[in-house]
Motif scaffolding. Structure first.
Motif, PDB file in Angstrom:
ATOM      1  N   ASP A  24     -69.185  14.837  14.667  1.00 25.43           N
ATOM      2  CA  ASP A  24     -70.090  15.846  15.207  1.00 25.43           C
ATOM      3  C   ASP A  24     -70.403  15.556  16.676  1.00 25.43           C
ATOM      4  N   LEU A  55     -69.450  17.950  19.831  1.00 23.34           N
ATOM      5  CA  LEU A  55     -70.451  18.385  20.795  1.00 23.34           C
ATOM      6  C   LEU A  55     -70.014  18.064  22.224  1.00 23.34           C
ATOM      7  N   ARG A  91     -71.066  27.111  19.001  1.00 24.18           N
ATOM      8  CA  ARG A  91     -72.171  26.859  19.924  1.00 24.18           C
ATOM      9  C   ARG A  91     -73.445  27.553  19.438  1.00 24.18           C
ATOM     10  N   LEU A 108     -75.281  25.474  16.747  1.00 22.46           N
ATOM     11  CA  LEU A 108     -75.735  24.125  17.070  1.00 22.46           C
ATOM     12  C   LEU A 108     -77.243  23.991  17.131  1.00 22.46           C
ATOM     13  N   GLY A 124     -76.451  18.640  17.347  1.00 24.46           N
ATOM     14  CA  GLY A 124     -75.137  19.041  16.857  1.00 24.46           C
ATOM     15  C   GLY A 124     -75.220  19.865  15.575  1.00 24.46           C
ATOM     16  N   LEU A 125     -74.144  19.909  14.848  1.00 27.50           N
ATOM     17  CA  LEU A 125     -74.082  20.656  13.589  1.00 27.50           C
ATOM     18  C   LEU A 125     -74.730  19.895  12.449  1.00 27.50           C
TER      19      LEU A 125
END
Length: 92
Positions: A25, A29, A81, A84, A88-89
């Motif tokens: 992740d 990013l 994006r 997010l 991050g995810l």
């Protein structure tokens, strides 16, 4: 934890795997911030492949709430994006 991959379904994933997923992740990013489209694509696929290989798929008729939602394999950089958070995810 229940993880949904958009367009595919859900998998159950042990919390112990999140350190490994967070590394991917973070890489994803960084590639997004640098506008590295090919790197982004490779890392997204690696992240999703890791979730698939470490997780146990839930049946299609399972009605469990997803605690984490990941983008589809064909998601664009812009779509990801929009998903997010600050970290991050994957939280953490």
């Amino acid at each position: 934890m229940i993880v949904r991959i958009m367009g595919e379904g859900q998998v159950e994933l042990a919390d112990s795997h999140f350190a490994e997923l967070n590394k991917l992740d973070d890489q994803l990013l960084a590639e997004m911030e640098n506008g590295d489209g090919p790197g982004f694509r490779r890392t997204l696929h690696s992240l999703l492949d890791t979730v698939r290989s470490l997780g146990t798929p839930l049946p299609d008729d399972a009605l469990a709430p997803s605690e984490l939602i990941l983008p589809a394999p064909d998601a664009t950089l812009e779509e990801v994006r929009d998903m997010l958070r600050d970290d991050g995810l994957i939280p953490g």
